[in-house]
Design a protein around this motif. Structure first.
Motif, PDB file in Angstrom:
ATOM      1  N   ARG A 193      -2.985  -0.824   4.340  1.00  0.00           N
ATOM      2  CA  ARG A 193      -2.970  -0.354   2.949  1.00  0.00           C
ATOM      3  C   ARG A 193      -4.580   0.529   2.953  1.00  0.00           C
ATOM      4  NH1 ARG A 193      -1.964  -4.441  -1.243  1.00  0.00           N
ATOM      5  NH2 ARG A 193      -3.183  -2.865  -2.603  1.00  0.00           N
ATOM      6  N   SER A 194      -5.536  -0.113   3.784  1.00  0.00           N
ATOM      7  CA  SER A 194      -6.846   0.482   3.360  1.00  0.00           C
ATOM      8  C   SER A 194      -6.756   2.099   3.978  1.00  0.00           C
ATOM      9  CB  SER A 194      -8.016  -0.373   4.309  1.00  0.00           C
ATOM     10  OG  SER A 194      -7.587  -0.296   5.674  1.00  0.00           O
ATOM     11  N   GLU A 226      12.600  -1.829   3.648  1.00  0.00           N
ATOM     12  CA  GLU A 226      11.389  -1.380   3.045  1.00  0.00           C
ATOM     13  C   GLU A 226      10.814  -2.688   2.369  1.00  0.00           C
ATOM     14  OE1 GLU A 226      12.117   3.265   2.670  1.00  0.00           O
ATOM     15  OE2 GLU A 226      11.855   2.228   1.195  1.00  0.00           O
ATOM     16  N   GLU A 227       9.743  -3.456   2.912  1.00  0.00           N
ATOM     17  CA  GLU A 227       9.193  -4.535   2.274  1.00  0.00           C
ATOM     18  C   GLU A 227       8.431  -4.232   0.884  1.00  0.00           C
ATOM     19  OE1 GLU A 227       7.400  -6.384   5.285  1.00  0.00           O
ATOM     20  OE2 GLU A 227       8.974  -7.078   6.453  1.00  0.00           O
ATOM     21  N   ASP A 232       4.263  -3.148  -5.651  1.00  0.00           N
ATOM     22  CA  ASP A 232       3.226  -3.132  -4.683  1.00  0.00           C
ATOM     23  C   ASP A 232       2.632  -1.409  -4.540  1.00  0.00           C
ATOM     24  OD1 ASP A 232       3.473  -5.546  -3.764  1.00  0.00           O
ATOM     25  OD2 ASP A 232       5.310  -4.901  -2.328  1.00  0.00           O
ATOM     26  N   LEU A 233       3.348  -0.457  -4.524  1.00  0.00           N
ATOM     27  CA  LEU A 233       3.190   0.684  -4.422  1.00  0.00           C
ATOM     28  C   LEU A 233       2.262   1.228  -5.576  1.00  0.00           C
ATOM     29  CD1 LEU A 233       6.609   2.295  -3.343  1.00  0.00           C
ATOM     30  CD2 LEU A 233       4.505   2.070  -1.987  1.00  0.00           C
ATOM     31  N   ALA A 234       2.529   0.886  -6.903  1.00  0.00           N
ATOM     32  CA  ALA A 234       1.807   1.173  -7.974  1.00  0.00           C
ATOM     33  C   ALA A 234       0.222   0.424  -8.039  1.00  0.00           C
ATOM     34  CB  ALA A 234       2.575   0.725  -9.275  1.00  0.00           C
ATOM     35  N   LEU A 235       0.303  -0.500  -7.557  1.00  0.00           N
ATOM     36  CA  LEU A 235      -1.115  -1.296  -7.301  1.00  0.00           C
ATOM     37  C   LEU A 235      -1.924  -0.391  -6.213  1.00  0.00           C
ATOM     38  CD1 LEU A 235      -2.943  -3.445  -7.758  1.00  0.00           C
ATOM     39  CD2 LEU A 235      -1.871  -4.780  -6.290  1.00  0.00           C
ATOM     40  N   SER A 269      18.828  -1.942 -13.336  1.00  0.00           N
ATOM     41  CA  SER A 269      17.788  -2.257 -14.249  1.00  0.00           C
ATOM     42  C   SER A 269      16.641  -2.655 -13.035  1.00  0.00           C
ATOM     43  CB  SER A 269      17.920  -3.383 -15.260  1.00  0.00           C
ATOM     44  OG  SER A 269      18.689  -4.635 -14.657  1.00  0.00           O
ATOM     45  N   ASP A 270      15.330  -2.713 -13.795  1.00  0.00           N
ATOM     46  CA  ASP A 270      14.103  -3.323 -13.207  1.00  0.00           C
ATOM     47  C   ASP A 270      13.121  -3.489 -14.114  1.00  0.00           C
ATOM     48  OD1 ASP A 270      12.256  -3.904 -11.353  1.00  0.00           O
ATOM     49  OD2 ASP A 270      12.293  -1.827 -10.012  1.00  0.00           O
ATOM     50  N   SER A 271      12.960  -4.500 -14.526  1.00  0.00           N
ATOM     51  CA  SER A 271      12.074  -5.023 -15.552  1.00  0.00           C
ATOM     52  C   SER A 271      10.674  -4.620 -15.070  1.00  0.00           C
ATOM     53  CB  SER A 271      12.306  -6.366 -16.027  1.00  0.00           C
ATOM     54  OG  SER A 271      12.041  -7.391 -15.019  1.00  0.00           O
ATOM     55  N   SER A 272      10.338  -5.105 -13.555  1.00  0.00           N
ATOM     56  CA  SER A 272       8.986  -5.126 -12.935  1.00  0.00           C
ATOM     57  C   SER A 272       8.615  -3.543 -13.188  1.00  0.00           C
ATOM     58  CB  SER A 272       9.102  -5.373 -11.577  1.00  0.00           C
ATOM     59  OG  SER A 272       9.807  -4.455 -10.884  1.00  0.00           O
TER      60      SER A 272
END
Length: 385
Positions: A193-194, A226-227, A232-235, A269-272
């Protein structure tokens, strides 16, 4: 607080950049966001990868049966890609001048460094993603070439505000190690991720330094293997993009996130994802909602109009596929406790129209505009009431 705006996040049908520029400038007048047209029907060099590869500085590409390949010297394929993008800039400038349109806002979409490295092939036959040095070169070359593109767009079109979309449909696959190698028997190892954060920051900062006033990161998920989740992507995007430096009274923040629009509850739907929306808008950043394909929108219960509120005209779903979507967003906004004024942080983006007829493409864009304006009326009224 700015108005709710509409735009296009994808390509346009046809092969004529003059006609496309006319359609997009007329449909997306202020306060909405017109776009530099993309016309993949013209063939190699006008597709998303070839178009963005043509921006690379001091790197060249050619087209092979398996895709675009990095090569030592530019050839016909590379020159075709560069020429097509130059033609698009000139066409939009000419149409705006002939029509007396002042281009205040303009959105420019390019393929981001992760996806570009995933889709460009090395001379030896593997993805450039598999080689650390190649990944670094692609990111650095894209940053330099995109900065030059932004300067050219601003100079030629006279656009006051340029927003750049870094489209990363392969983001989750790259980060999850889900992309197959050339043989298909293995997958390319996931990137740390870095390194991803550094690549996104490098390109985003180069764009802003070149005079762009906004940067939109549009990560994608295809699903299989895709895990990495949307959260995760937004963070990671929030870590990579610069913080908002503007006050709520100003018209546009410097960084935004693009997400597919889904309901809070029920099918699909996706509340997250709505938790992400809340966090970004309350932090003073914008959210670009990718609207579903028009056929999907017409079939979705979430797009049907609320009985308690008259839907925006026109009411025929074949003409207005996003009818009722504004009310759905506003109701969700109230349910998760967000200030109605923060609706102004939203941009509603019609999806890729390259496979549509011109009639359907223009209807989808008009419907996105009508939905944005309906939602903005709700914002000005302080909610659904």
């Amino acid at each position: 607080m700015p108005s709710v705006r509409a735009t296009l996040l994808g390509a346009w049908p046809g092969m004529d950049p003059v006609s496309a520029s006319r359609d997009l400038l007329n449909a997306l007048g202020a306060p909405h966001l017109p776009v530099l047209p993309e016309l993949p029907a013209r063939g190699p060099g006008s597709d998303a990868i070839g178009r963005s590869a043509g921006l690379l500085e001091e790197l060249a590409v050619d087209l092979q049966p398996h895709g675009w390949r990095l090569v030592p010297e530019p050839g016909m394929d590379h020159r075709r890609a560069v020429s097509a993008l130059t033609t698009d800039r000139h066409a939009l400038t000419d149409v705006a001048g002939e029509s007396g349109i002042d281009v205040e806002d303009l959105l420019v979409r390019v393929t981001g460094p992760l996806t570009l490295a995933a889709e460009l092939w090395l001379p030896a036959g593997e993805r450039s993603l598999s080689d650390h040095g190649a990944r670094r070169d692609v990111a650095q070359s894209l940053a330099a070439g995109l900065a030059a593109h932004v300067r050219a767009v601003r100079s030629q079109t006279g656009a006051v505000r340029v927003t750049v979309v870094l489209d990363e449909p392969r983001a989750a696959a790259v980060l999850s190690g889900a992309l197959p190698t050339a043989s298909g028997y293995r997958t390319v190892r996931s990137l740390p991720r870095s390194e991803v954060r550094e690549a996104w920051t490098l390109v985003a900062q180069a764009v802003l330094d070149a005079g762009a006033t906004g940067i939109v990161l549009a990560p994608g998920r295809a699903g299989a293997g895709e895990e990495w989740t949307w959260t995760d992507l937004a963070l990671l995007a929030s870590e990579a993009l610069p913080p908002s430096e503007q006050t709520p009274e100003e018209e546009q923040g410097t960084a935004a996130l693009a997400l597919p629009l889904v309901p809070l509850e029920g099918p699909g739907s996706d509340s997250s994802r709505w938790d992400i929306v809340a966090g970004w808008t309350e932090a003073g950043r914008d959210i670009v909602f990718r609207l579903p394909a028009a056929e999907t929108a017409r079939a979705s219960p979430a797009s049907q109009p609320a009985k308690a509120m008259k839907p925006a005209e026109p009411t025929d779903n074949s003409v207005h596929p996003y009818r009722g979507t504004g009310v759905m967003i506003a109701r969700t906004w109230e349910r998760i406790g967000l200030d109605p004024d923060l609706l102004g942080r939203l941009v509603l983006a019609a999806p890729d129209q390259s496979a549509s007829s011109h009639l359907k493409a223009n209807r989808a864009l008009a419907s996105a505009v009508a939905t944005a304006e309906e939602l903005d009326r709700i914002r000005q009224d302080g909610g659904l009431g």
